[in-house]
Design an enzyme around this catalytic site. Structure first.
Site, short mmCIF file in Angstrom:
data_model
loop_
_atom_site.label_atom_id
_atom_site.label_comp_id
_atom_site.label_asym_id
_atom_site.label_seq_id
_atom_site.Cartn_x
_atom_site.Cartn_y
_atom_site.Cartn_z
N LYS A 1 -6.84 2.73 -2.53
CA LYS A 1 -7.44 3.65 -1.57
C LYS A 1 -8.24 4.71 -2.32
O LYS A 1 -7.97 4.99 -3.49
CB LYS A 1 -6.33 4.30 -0.73
N ASP B 1 -10.65 4.27 10.42
CA ASP B 1 -10.06 3.08 11.04
C ASP B 1 -10.51 2.86 12.48
O ASP B 1 -9.68 2.59 13.35
CB ASP B 1 -8.52 3.13 10.94
N ASP C 1 -7.61 -4.24 10.09
CA ASP C 1 -6.85 -3.00 9.93
C ASP C 1 -7.61 -1.84 10.56
O ASP C 1 -8.50 -1.26 9.94
CB ASP C 1 -6.58 -2.72 8.44
N ASP D 1 -12.27 7.39 6.24
CA ASP D 1 -11.42 6.22 6.50
C ASP D 1 -10.77 6.36 7.87
O ASP D 1 -9.56 6.49 8.00
CB ASP D 1 -10.36 6.15 5.38
N TRP E 1 0.86 -1.18 0.00
CA TRP E 1 0.00 0.00 0.00
C TRP E 1 0.90 1.24 0.00
O TRP E 1 1.84 1.32 0.78
CB TRP E 1 -0.94 0.06 1.20
N GLU F 1 -3.00 -2.92 -2.52
CA GLU F 1 -4.15 -2.33 -1.81
C GLU F 1 -4.46 -0.93 -2.34
O GLU F 1 -3.61 -0.04 -2.32
CB GLU F 1 -3.84 -2.26 -0.31
N HIS G 1 -8.73 -6.18 4.48
CA HIS G 1 -8.39 -5.36 5.64
C HIS G 1 -9.73 -4.95 6.24
O HIS G 1 -10.35 -4.00 5.79
CB HIS G 1 -7.58 -4.13 5.23
N ASP H 1 -9.66 -2.95 1.55
CA ASP H 1 -9.78 -2.37 2.88
C ASP H 1 -11.16 -1.73 2.99
O ASP H 1 -11.54 -0.90 2.16
CB ASP H 1 -8.66 -1.34 3.07
N HIS I 1 -11.76 2.01 2.41
CA HIS I 1 -11.21 2.65 1.23
C HIS I 1 -12.18 2.76 0.06
O HIS I 1 -11.76 2.72 -1.10
CB HIS I 1 -9.95 1.90 0.77
C1 RNT Z 1 -3.79 2.76 4.79
C2 RNT Z 1 -3.94 1.30 4.53
C3 RNT Z 1 -2.82 0.46 5.09
C4 RNT Z 1 -2.46 0.88 6.49
C5 RNT Z 1 -1.41 0.06 7.14
C6 RNT Z 1 -0.89 0.70 8.38
O1 RNT Z 1 -4.91 3.48 4.51
O2 RNT Z 1 -5.16 0.87 5.00
O3 RNT Z 1 -3.21 -0.87 5.03
O4 RNT Z 1 -3.57 0.94 7.31
O5 RNT Z 1 -0.41 -0.24 6.26
ZN ZN Z 2 -5.52 -1.25 4.93
#
Ligand code: RNT
Ligand code: ZN
Length: 422
Positions: free
Chosen positions: A231, A299, A329, A297, A188, A229, A289, A262, A265
């Site tokens: 985003k 998290d 994640d 986003d 990523w 990955e 993720h 993810d 994302h």
């Molecule tokens: C970032 C991605 C990635 C990170 C990690 C820390 O938006 O989701 O996966 O969260 O690498």
């Molecule tokens: Zn991620």
């Protein structure tokens, strides 16, 4: 107290088992199936994505909260992990980042990292017989401070990050070889523009060239599974992200790489659950993720939300659990970080159990027979069946504290260990 609780759980389970049997669902089978599923816990919740190599968190990522007890080194992080894993039923792995290298005096920059810098992690995992997954860390580093890495216009900076990607793949393959289970190795990058670009193409062309070089070395799929990955946006890359979803779907399919989805994302109304079966027809591997965005986003710690349940239902109903790796994640520094792992992982596992406790053949028959009334009515009814009683019984069988008993363990750990970290 504990004995009373265990007795109540046993009695509730027997009633639940009969209740589910009455609609054609075998709770024993569901429990057996669930016990085999592996969830990869991400190491970066334990220290707010700080890592051990000195960089300040950037790349558009942000962790808020200042709860005491954050892990400050590998030993503390691993100790926290051991506690978290003892409170999560089923199987786990650990998902690592390059920024968690332990140099033991011999510092190496990101492009010069080698498996030996992760020897302690590997020894620890081998002792516990768990697998390790890996991510290159393409942020929190001086060579990423203008927000571009693999798509950078400067050849030297691009080269540095290509070398980091190559090093990361070798480390992942070494982990897979040592631990006897392939390491999912994810790329990523944060690359993107805060404001409207005039050239959206050139950075993407450069990214393709970089990735092709990064992946040039052929490594054994018994040791490593590569993923990329995408985003949607990040802080500081609101207008343009080089590695967008469309970009990586194309890259992964054309280069036979895996894709990492993810949950934070995508556009807020976009469902990654719906993407799984579509992608599974064309992709070799999918890595999740599992995260929870709140308005963006952000998290947040994963909870048993409708979105999570839908994701689990797709995995179970599509029977694609053998092709999709489940990783978490999220990062929240405002609550006890060990509890965050436990809450998130248990939610993921609970969602899978609830999906397994549905009479899928019956539902499918209704759908194929055009009985959409019955389908909707049954789906609604399933929501309030006693899945919690099956969950508690499952925890007991896994030797993990059921219900809220796990929180007592975390509170003791906080009092005796975490509170000493200042
Ligand atoms: C970032 C991605 C990635 C990170 C990690 C820390 O938006 O989701 O996966 O969260 O690498
Ligand atoms: Zn991620």
């Amino acid at each position: 107290m504990k004995q009373d609780m265990d007795k109540a759980i046993g009695a509730a389970y027997e009633l639940a088992r009969d209740r589910y049997a009455a609609v054609g669902v075998d709770t024993e089978k569901a429990i057996e199936r669930l016990a085999d599923i592996v969830i990869s816990l991400h190491c970066w919740q334990g220290d707010d994505v700080a890592g051990f190599d000195g960089g300040d968190l950037d790349g558009g990522l942000a962790v808020t909260g200042n709860y005491p007890g954050k892990a400050r080194n590998g030993d503390e992080l691993r100790a926290d992990y051991d506690v978290a894993m003892s409170l999560i039923p089923g199987k786990q792995r650990l998902n690592m980042q390059a920024m968690y290298s332990e140099s033991d005096g011999k510092r190496a920059d990101r492009n010069a990292l080698e498996p030996e810098h992760f020897a302690r992690w590997m020894d620890w995992a081998a002792e516990r017989k768990i697998g390790l997954d890996f991510n290159g860390t393409f942020f929190s580093h001086p060579k990423a401070d203008d927000g571009f890495t693999l798509s950078h216009r400067d050849d030297g900076i691009r080269r540095f990050w290509i070398e980091h990607g190559i090093a990361s793949r070798r480390i992942a393959a070494a982990m897979g070889r040592r631990l006897g289970t392939p390491s999912w190795c994810n790329v990523w990058i944060p690359d993107g523009y805060k404001d409207i670009p005039v050239d959206r193409l050139a950075p993407r062309e450069r990214l393709t060239r970089s990735l092709d070089e990064l992946f040039a070395e052929s490594l054994d799929s018994e040791h490593i599974r590569d993923t990329v990955e995408s985003k949607l946006f990040g802080i500081g890359s609101e207008s343009y992200v080089v590695g967008s979803y469309d970009y990586y779907v194309g890259y992964a399919i054309s280069r036979r790489k895996g894709l990492c989805l993810d949950m934070g994302h995508y556009h807020p109304t976009e469902s990654i659950a719906d993407k799984l079966t579509a992608l599974s027809l064309y992709l070799d591997g999918i890595l999740l993720h599992v995260s929870r965005g709140v308005r963006w986003d952000s998290d947040h710690v994963v909870i048993l939300s409708d979105e999570l349940r839908m994701l689990a239902e797709e995995l179970v109903r599509g029977d694609i659990l053998d092709r999709v790796a489940i990783g978490l994640d999220f990062f929240d520094g405002s609550i006890n970080r060990v509890a965050a792992y436990v809450i998130g992982a248990r939610a993921m596992s609970k969602a899978l159990l609830m999906a397994m406790l549905q009479p899928i053949d019956k539902l499918r028959d209704m759908e194929n027979g055009g009985d959409f009334t019955g389908r909707l009515a049954w789906l609604e009814d399933m929501k309030t069946l006693p899945a919690g009683a099956v969950w508690d019984a499952y925890c007991l069988r896994c030797g993990v504290p059921p219900a809220m008993q796990w929180l007592d363990v975390v509170r003791d750990y906080e009092k005796n260990v975490l509170s000493e970290r200042r």
